[in-house]
Design a protein around this motif. Sequence first.
Motif, PDB file in Angstrom:
ATOM      1  N   ASN A   1      -7.780  80.210   6.413  1.00 21.88           N
ATOM      2  CA  ASN A   1      -7.592  80.074   7.857  1.00 21.88           C
ATOM      3  C   ASN A   1      -6.101  79.920   8.129  1.00 21.88           C
ATOM      4  OD1 ASN A   1      -7.561  79.386  10.563  1.00 21.88           O
ATOM      5  ND2 ASN A   1      -8.303  77.287  10.221  1.00 21.88           N
ATOM      6  N   LEU A   2      -5.411  81.061   8.213  1.00 18.91           N
ATOM      7  CA  LEU A   2      -3.946  81.008   8.297  1.00 18.91           C
ATOM      8  C   LEU A   2      -3.443  80.409   9.606  1.00 18.91           C
ATOM      9  CD1 LEU A   2      -2.714  84.222   6.440  1.00 18.91           C
ATOM     10  CD2 LEU A   2      -2.821  81.873   5.619  1.00 18.91           C
ATOM     11  N   ASN A   3      -4.291  80.387  10.641  1.00 19.66           N
ATOM     12  CA  ASN A   3      -3.863  79.760  11.902  1.00 19.66           C
ATOM     13  C   ASN A   3      -3.587  78.269  11.740  1.00 19.66           C
ATOM     14  OD1 ASN A   3      -3.841  82.006  13.513  1.00 19.66           O
ATOM     15  ND2 ASN A   3      -6.020  81.840  14.021  1.00 19.66           N
ATOM     16  N   HIS A   4      -4.178  77.688  10.689  1.00 22.02           N
ATOM     17  CA  HIS A   4      -3.990  76.267  10.422  1.00 22.02           C
ATOM     18  C   HIS A   4      -2.512  75.907  10.257  1.00 22.02           C
ATOM     19  CE1 HIS A   4      -4.704  72.262   8.927  1.00 22.02           C
ATOM     20  NE2 HIS A   4      -4.325  72.540   7.702  1.00 22.02           N
ATOM     21  N   ILE A   5      -1.677  76.871   9.817  1.00 23.10           N
ATOM     22  CA  ILE A   5      -0.257  76.522   9.608  1.00 23.10           C
ATOM     23  C   ILE A   5       0.422  76.156  10.926  1.00 23.10           C
ATOM     24  CG2 ILE A   5      -0.064  78.016   7.556  1.00 23.10           C
ATOM     25  CD1 ILE A   5       1.854  79.816   9.184  1.00 23.10           C
ATOM     26  N   LEU A   6      -0.140  76.582  12.041  1.00 21.55           N
ATOM     27  CA  LEU A   6       0.482  76.283  13.334  1.00 21.55           C
ATOM     28  C   LEU A   6       0.306  74.814  13.735  1.00 21.55           C
ATOM     29  CD1 LEU A   6      -0.567  79.587  15.174  1.00 21.55           C
ATOM     30  CD2 LEU A   6       1.542  79.150  13.905  1.00 21.55           C
ATOM     31  N   THR A   7      -0.504  74.066  12.965  1.00 24.34           N
ATOM     32  CA  THR A   7      -0.662  72.629  13.247  1.00 24.34           C
ATOM     33  C   THR A   7       0.498  71.811  12.665  1.00 24.34           C
ATOM     34  OG1 THR A   7      -1.919  72.177  11.224  1.00 24.34           O
ATOM     35  CG2 THR A   7      -3.190  72.817  13.165  1.00 24.34           C
ATOM     36  N   TYR A   8       1.358  72.508  11.919  1.00 25.84           N
ATOM     37  CA  TYR A   8       2.483  71.839  11.257  1.00 25.84           C
ATOM     38  C   TYR A   8       3.436  71.184  12.265  1.00 25.84           C
ATOM     39  CZ  TYR A   8       7.134  71.887   8.966  1.00 25.84           C
ATOM     40  OH  TYR A   8       8.395  71.600   8.518  1.00 25.84           O
ATOM     41  N   ASP A   9       3.705  71.867  13.382  1.00 24.88           N
ATOM     42  CA  ASP A   9       4.642  71.326  14.379  1.00 24.88           C
ATOM     43  C   ASP A   9       4.224  69.922  14.814  1.00 24.88           C
ATOM     44  OD1 ASP A   9       4.779  74.259  14.386  1.00 24.88           O
ATOM     45  OD2 ASP A   9       6.269  74.000  15.986  1.00 24.88           O
ATOM     46  N   LYS A  10       2.921  69.809  15.109  1.00 27.99           N
ATOM     47  CA  LYS A  10       2.419  68.543  15.626  1.00 27.99           C
ATOM     48  C   LYS A  10       2.428  67.464  14.528  1.00 27.99           C
ATOM     49  CE  LYS A  10      -1.261  66.713  18.492  1.00 27.99           C
ATOM     50  NZ  LYS A  10      -2.607  66.409  17.959  1.00 27.99           N
ATOM     51  N   ALA A  11       2.038  67.867  13.331  1.00 30.79           N
ATOM     52  CA  ALA A  11       2.010  66.903  12.219  1.00 30.79           C
ATOM     53  C   ALA A  11       3.413  66.355  11.959  1.00 30.79           C
ATOM     54  CB  ALA A  11       1.449  67.574  10.967  1.00 30.79           C
ATOM     55  N   TRP A  12       4.421  67.237  12.018  1.00 28.51           N
ATOM     56  CA  TRP A  12       5.808  66.797  11.831  1.00 28.51           C
ATOM     57  C   TRP A  12       6.238  65.868  12.970  1.00 28.51           C
ATOM     58  CZ3 TRP A  12       9.913  65.672   9.120  1.00 28.51           C
ATOM     59  CH2 TRP A  12      11.119  65.462   9.790  1.00 28.51           C
ATOM     60  N   ALA A  13       5.928  66.258  14.211  1.00 29.88           N
ATOM     61  CA  ALA A  13       6.348  65.449  15.363  1.00 29.88           C
ATOM     62  C   ALA A  13       5.801  64.038  15.233  1.00 29.88           C
ATOM     63  CB  ALA A  13       5.875  66.088  16.669  1.00 29.88           C
ATOM     64  N   GLU A  14       4.550  63.937  14.772  1.00 30.54           N
ATOM     65  CA  GLU A  14       3.938  62.614  14.684  1.00 30.54           C
ATOM     66  C   GLU A  14       4.516  61.774  13.548  1.00 30.54           C
ATOM     67  OE1 GLU A  14      -0.270  63.379  15.003  1.00 30.54           O
ATOM     68  OE2 GLU A  14       0.058  63.832  17.124  1.00 30.54           O
ATOM     69  N   ARG A  15       4.802  62.436  12.431  1.00 34.33           N
ATOM     70  CA  ARG A  15       5.350  61.656  11.313  1.00 34.33           C
ATOM     71  C   ARG A  15       6.808  61.256  11.566  1.00 34.33           C
ATOM     72  NH1 ARG A  15       5.460  61.134   5.267  1.00 34.33           N
ATOM     73  NH2 ARG A  15       6.816  59.313   5.205  1.00 34.33           N
ATOM     74  N   LEU A  16       7.664  62.178  11.988  1.00 33.05           N
ATOM     75  CA  LEU A  16       9.089  61.855  12.143  1.00 33.05           C
ATOM     76  C   LEU A  16       9.772  62.451  13.370  1.00 33.05           C
ATOM     77  CD1 LEU A  16      10.983  62.030   8.702  1.00 33.05           C
ATOM     78  CD2 LEU A  16      10.626  60.037  10.163  1.00 33.05           C
ATOM     79  N   GLY A  17       9.275  63.586  13.832  1.00 32.32           N
ATOM     80  CA  GLY A  17       9.966  64.316  14.898  1.00 32.32           C
ATOM     81  C   GLY A  17      10.231  63.477  16.141  1.00 32.32           C
ATOM     82  N   LYS A  18       9.221  62.731  16.566  1.00 27.18           N
ATOM     83  CA  LYS A  18       9.387  61.911  17.772  1.00 27.18           C
ATOM     84  C   LYS A  18      10.392  60.790  17.532  1.00 27.18           C
ATOM     85  CE  LYS A  18       4.789  62.809  19.611  1.00 27.18           C
ATOM     86  NZ  LYS A  18       3.409  62.302  19.542  1.00 27.18           N
ATOM     87  N   ARG A  19      10.348  60.243  16.330  1.00 26.75           N
ATOM     88  CA  ARG A  19      11.305  59.203  15.957  1.00 26.75           C
ATOM     89  C   ARG A  19      12.743  59.745  16.011  1.00 26.75           C
ATOM     90  NH1 ARG A  19       9.868  54.491  13.063  1.00 26.75           N
ATOM     91  NH2 ARG A  19      11.548  53.702  11.762  1.00 26.75           N
ATOM     92  N   HIS A  20      12.904  60.992  15.567  1.00 26.48           N
ATOM     93  CA  HIS A  20      14.232  61.596  15.614  1.00 26.48           C
ATOM     94  C   HIS A  20      14.717  61.756  17.051  1.00 26.48           C
ATOM     95  CE1 HIS A  20      14.315  63.477  11.308  1.00 26.48           C
ATOM     96  NE2 HIS A  20      14.274  62.160  11.312  1.00 26.48           N
ATOM     97  N   GLU A  21      13.796  61.965  17.984  1.00 21.60           N
ATOM     98  CA  GLU A  21      14.207  62.063  19.391  1.00 21.60           C
ATOM     99  C   GLU A  21      14.797  60.738  19.865  1.00 21.60           C
ATOM    100  OE1 GLU A  21      10.997  63.665  21.765  1.00 21.60           O
ATOM    101  OE2 GLU A  21      10.739  65.339  20.356  1.00 21.60           O
ATOM    102  N   ILE A  22      14.183  59.647  19.425  1.00 23.78           N
ATOM    103  CA  ILE A  22      14.724  58.325  19.779  1.00 23.78           C
ATOM    104  C   ILE A  22      16.108  58.147  19.152  1.00 23.78           C
ATOM    105  CG2 ILE A  22      14.415  55.822  19.516  1.00 23.78           C
ATOM    106  CD1 ILE A  22      11.373  56.307  19.499  1.00 23.78           C
ATOM    107  N   PHE A  23      16.226  58.498  17.863  1.00 24.63           N
ATOM    108  CA  PHE A  23      17.520  58.396  17.195  1.00 24.63           C
ATOM    109  C   PHE A  23      18.574  59.249  17.907  1.00 24.63           C
ATOM    110  CE2 PHE A  23      15.151  57.197  13.155  1.00 24.63           C
ATOM    111  CZ  PHE A  23      15.629  55.900  13.144  1.00 24.63           C
ATOM    112  N   GLY A  24      18.160  60.396  18.410  1.00 22.74           N
ATOM    113  CA  GLY A  24      19.083  61.281  19.134  1.00 22.74           C
ATOM    114  C   GLY A  24      19.636  60.598  20.379  1.00 22.74           C
ATOM    115  N   ARG A  25      18.772  59.885  21.093  1.00 24.26           N
ATOM    116  CA  ARG A  25      19.231  59.183  22.303  1.00 24.26           C
ATOM    117  C   ARG A  25      20.212  58.066  21.947  1.00 24.26           C
ATOM    118  NH1 ARG A  25      13.699  59.769  24.054  1.00 24.26           N
ATOM    119  NH2 ARG A  25      13.134  57.618  23.590  1.00 24.26           N
ATOM    120  N   ILE A  26      19.916  57.350  20.859  1.00 24.90           N
ATOM    121  CA  ILE A  26      20.809  56.260  20.455  1.00 24.90           C
ATOM    122  C   ILE A  26      22.160  56.834  20.020  1.00 24.90           C
ATOM    123  CG2 ILE A  26      21.162  54.363  18.820  1.00 24.90           C
ATOM    124  CD1 ILE A  26      18.071  54.156  18.622  1.00 24.90           C
TER     125      ILE A  26
END
Lengths: 389, 67
Positions: A310-335
């Motif tokens: 099910n190759l469409n599954h790779i498109l879930t990567y964006d969200k998995a990354w955002a939840e693990r670290l991506g959103k945290r990096h947005e906070i670090f960006g503001r600081i």
Amino acid sequence: MKSEYDVIVVGGGPAGSMAARFAAEQGVSVIMLEKDRDIGYPVRCGEAVSKAGIEEFIKPDDVFISTTIDKFAMISPDGTEVVIPLEQSGFILERRIFDYELAKQAASYGVEIITRAYVNGLIIEDGKVCGVKYEYKGEQQEMRSKVVIAADGVESRIGRWAGIKTHIDFRDMESCTQVTAANIDVDSSTLYFYFGKDVAPEGYFWIFPKRNNSANIGLGVSGAIGKKTSSQTYLNKFMSEHYPNAPILTKIAGGVPSSITLEKISAPGIILVGDAARQVNPLSGGGIVSGMIGGKIGGTIVGEAIKQNNLNHILTYDKAWAERLGKRHEIFGRIKDTIYNLSDEKYNSIAHAISKVPMQKRSLGNVFKIALFNKPSLLIDIAKVFLIK
Amino acid sequence: MLLIDIIPNKCDFCGCCVGVCPEDAIELKEAEIKIDENLCTNCSKCVWACPIEVLKFNKERLVNKNR
């Protein structure tokens, strides 16, 4: 070497090796292509990591650890030095060896590796990436895959060929120069950070101690500063003022993409990991561990997708990354935007304020609280990332 | 006309220029950097991003052209 693999990983840095390993762990066939002659060379990095960060992937070993860090020293523009104990210890790595060990780890999971394989194009069919075009031993060749993982670093172009916007604003590129110098008399368990417009405008200047009185000494400047004065000019000035006679063992240049993660890091048949995806902590500029985490998440998802057909599954990567670290990096960006734009007077007053705090009460969270006292909205961000465990 | 010069034998192949190029005009191989003059718009972002002053905007070439 075969002409077709389930997964082709382009780039043999920490993110590439971890993506390859975690994909292979799912039982799919993986090859990793490195453009340079050696894995781990040239080093383009300050080599600092947190202990907890690398322990998720590899057992710390003196083979690739140069020094162990437990303190942070801030040196303000007027020369005030304040030392802050770190709650989590860290390491200064020997990247040349560290990257080798990670690649060997990937190989132990069955990943094939070739060096001097320069990827210069993608095979795209019906809007899906189906492999790479590459130069190897002077010949232009092709290799097919179900998924390509682009771990091609700060100079990434592969994502662009797949239609993902990967170039970053020149103001978000921290252009770094660094020397590894001998006879540097600093404490071998302290990271030194110098602030101020004369040493490192809109960023910091670092001294990271390495074994036997050597140290990585360098800085990054954003393209906005580099427009007028290059990174190298600041480094030369610092060295001539502080260590005019220090023997220089290596001199390197490097780029840190200090923006938040790209808006999109996957597309049909391809995902991006590490510096290529701009998975760097914007506040510290650290990208080794976050790239490895990106590689782990991406490699695992890609492996699962192929296994489940099910190759469409790779498109879930964006969200998995955002939840693990991506959103945290947005906070670090503001600081980051606030911290690195403070005036010299403000850096001085922060250092003076910290010097009055007893050593056992000092922490990085407290430093940020002092620094951003007048920015209540950022204090909430600080609390989120530094104070709530 | 390409107005960005690459000073020979100076590049450390760090990739800053490639990362900021909006046109995908710069190629970095193992020990070789090239600018594609058909894609380059002379925007100079690579010049500003280069940490060690390898890339230069060549003003004189522009002056000579306009003469």
